[in-house]
Scaffold this motif. Structure first.
Motif, PDB file in Angstrom:
ATOM      1  N   LYS A 153      20.668  79.634  15.412  1.00 20.30           N
ATOM      2  CA  LYS A 153      19.871  79.793  16.491  1.00 20.30           C
ATOM      3  C   LYS A 153      18.840  80.088  16.561  1.00 20.30           C
ATOM      4  O   LYS A 153      18.390  81.211  16.330  1.00 20.30           O
ATOM      5  N   SER A 154      17.633  79.694  18.093  1.00 17.93           N
ATOM      6  CA  SER A 154      16.829  80.737  18.171  1.00 17.93           C
ATOM      7  C   SER A 154      16.817  80.862  19.714  1.00 17.93           C
ATOM      8  O   SER A 154      16.506  80.441  20.488  1.00 17.93           O
ATOM      9  N   PHE A 155      15.990  82.047  19.566  1.00 21.89           N
ATOM     10  CA  PHE A 155      16.521  83.184  21.153  1.00 21.89           C
ATOM     11  C   PHE A 155      14.632  83.849  21.963  1.00 21.89           C
ATOM     12  O   PHE A 155      14.644  84.893  20.407  1.00 21.89           O
ATOM     13  N   LEU A 156      13.674  83.945  22.315  1.00 20.01           N
ATOM     14  CA  LEU A 156      12.758  84.695  22.880  1.00 20.01           C
ATOM     15  C   LEU A 156      12.470  84.854  20.904  1.00 20.01           C
ATOM     16  O   LEU A 156      11.560  86.239  20.971  1.00 20.01           O
ATOM     17  N   GLY A 157      12.420  84.143  20.138  1.00 24.21           N
ATOM     18  CA  GLY A 157      11.089  84.343  18.707  1.00 24.21           C
ATOM     19  C   GLY A 157      12.406  84.913  18.311  1.00 24.21           C
ATOM     20  O   GLY A 157      11.377  85.708  16.923  1.00 24.21           O
ATOM     21  N   VAL A 158      13.751  85.508  18.620  1.00 26.85           N
ATOM     22  CA  VAL A 158      14.176  85.963  17.334  1.00 26.85           C
ATOM     23  C   VAL A 158      15.197  84.837  16.729  1.00 26.85           C
ATOM     24  O   VAL A 158      16.327  84.340  17.786  1.00 26.85           O
ATOM     25  N   GLN A 159      15.205  84.445  15.068  1.00 27.55           N
ATOM     26  CA  GLN A 159      16.160  83.127  14.745  1.00 27.55           C
ATOM     27  C   GLN A 159      17.397  84.407  14.825  1.00 27.55           C
ATOM     28  O   GLN A 159      17.452  85.823  14.222  1.00 27.55           O
ATOM     29  N   VAL A 160      18.853  83.484  15.240  1.00 19.99           N
ATOM     30  CA  VAL A 160      19.865  84.713  15.654  1.00 19.99           C
ATOM     31  C   VAL A 160      21.093  83.855  14.720  1.00 19.99           C
ATOM     32  O   VAL A 160      21.159  82.597  14.637  1.00 19.99           O
ATOM     33  N   LYS A 161      21.725  84.746  13.150  1.00 18.75           N
ATOM     34  CA  LYS A 161      22.674  83.954  12.647  1.00 18.75           C
ATOM     35  C   LYS A 161      24.095  84.273  13.257  1.00 18.75           C
ATOM     36  O   LYS A 161      24.432  85.503  13.571  1.00 18.75           O
TER      37      LYS A 161
END
Length: 263
Positions: free
Chosen positions: A139-147
Motif C-alpha cells: 500500500k501507499s501512505f503519505l507518498g511512501v510505498q509500504v510492503k
C-alpha cells in the motif's frame, strides 16, 4: 525515561519493545538537533529516534512514522507527533491499546497500520483507525510505498512465539530508498532475499527471535547499506550487539553497523 532521543543521519541521512520509563535528554539538546536537521534539508533525510526496545520514531523528510509505540505517552512528548503508526505484532512490547488510544485522541485523523491479528486485539475505536496489511500486501501512505514482510520463528523451540502469517515486518520505499523493519523474526528466507535495502532494523533476542550469529549471517546475505540492531533484550539479558557488529564488519566492512541507545 532514560535517554530517548538519539539522532542518526546518513548522507541520504538514514535512520532505529518495552514499557519501562526512561529519563529524557535536555530539551535544549533536542531543539538543537531538530534545528540542525531542519537546516540540512537533504533529499531523503531520515532521522531515527529510538525510544526503547522495539519502539522508535523515524522522520522521513517532513513525515514522522512511529513503529510499535508502547509505554507511557510521556516517553514520546519530546518527539515530533506521528503522521502514521506501524504495529508489527500482538505482543505487549509491540502493541499497546492504551498508548495507541493516547495518540489517536490527540489526532482525529491519525491512522494505524497493522496485520489482521492486531486489529482483532484492539478496541472498536482503534479498529476503525487501523488499515489492515497482511504478509505481502502493498500500500501507499503519505507518498511512501509500504510492503508487509513476513516475520516468524524457524527454530523448533521458538515456533510458538511468532507463527508465520500473524505479524508483519515492513519495507518502506521512498524515491528508490528502502528501509526494512524486521519486527520479531528469525533469519527467514524473506529477510535473506531482500534487495537494495539502504537501512535495516534487525532484531536479535533470545529465546523470542534469533541468536546474534543468525542475525549477522542474514545481514551479510541481504547486504543493507546500514543496519541498526534493535529489540535485543531477551529473557536472560541483552544480546551481544558488539559481537554482531564485529561479525558483520569483519566479513563485509562496507555494511555500516550503528548501535543506538535503546535501553
Amino acid at each position: 525515561m532514560k535517554n530517548i532521543f538519539l539522532y542518526s543521519c546518513l548522507s541520504l541521512s538514514l535512520l532505529a519493545c518495552k514499557q519501562e520509563k526512561k529519563p529524557q535528554k535536555a530539551e535544549q539538546k533536542i531543539t538543537a538537533a531538530v534545528a540542525k536537521k531542519t537546516e540540512e534539508k537533504t533529499q531523503d533525510s531520515i532521522v531515527v529516534m529510538p525510544v526503547e526496545h522495539a519502539s522508535f520514531a523515524m522522520k522521513l523528510n517532513d513525515k514522522t512514522f512511529y513503529v510499535d509505540p508502547v509505554g507511557e505517552i510521556e516517553n514520546y512528548t519530546a518527539l515530533p507527533k506521528p503522521d502514521l503508526i506501524f504495529v508489527t505484532d500482538i505482543h505487549g512490547d509491540h502493541m499497546s491499546a492504551k498508548t495507541l488510544l493516547a495518540f489517536t485522541k490527540k489526532d482525529a485523523t491519525l491512522k494505524i497500520v497493522g496485520p489482521q491479528a492486531v486489529k482483532e486485539q484492539l478496541p472498536k475505536s482503534l479498529q476503525n483507525r487501523l488499515v489492515v496489511m497482511n504478509n505481502n500486501d502493498e500500500k501507499s501512505f503519505l507518498g511512501v510505498q509500504v510492503k508487509a514482510i513476513p516475520m516468524y520463528n524457524l527454530r523448533e523451540e521458538a515456533k510458538d512465539f511468532h507463527v508465520k502469517g500473524r505479524g508483519n515486518g515492513y519495507v518502506l520505499t521512498h524515491n528508490s530508498k528502502k528501509i526494512y523493519i524486521s519486527g520479531d523474526t528469525e533469519d527467514i528466507p524473506e529477510m535473506r532475499n531482500l534487495k537494495n535495502i539502504d537501512l535495516a532494523f534487525v532484531c536479535m533476542n533470545l529465546p523470542y527471535t534469533m541468536p546474534v550469529d543468525a542475525a549477522a549471517d542474514a545481514v551479510l546475505e541481504f547486504k543493507p547499506k546500514k543496519v541498526y540492531p534493535y529489540h535485543y533484550r531477551g529473557k536472560n539479558g541483552m544480546s551481544d550487539v558488539a559481537k554482531f557488529k564485529n561479525i558483520v564488519n569483519t566479513n563485509n566492512p562496507s555494511i555500516e553497523v550503528e548501535i543506538l541507545d535503546w535501553y
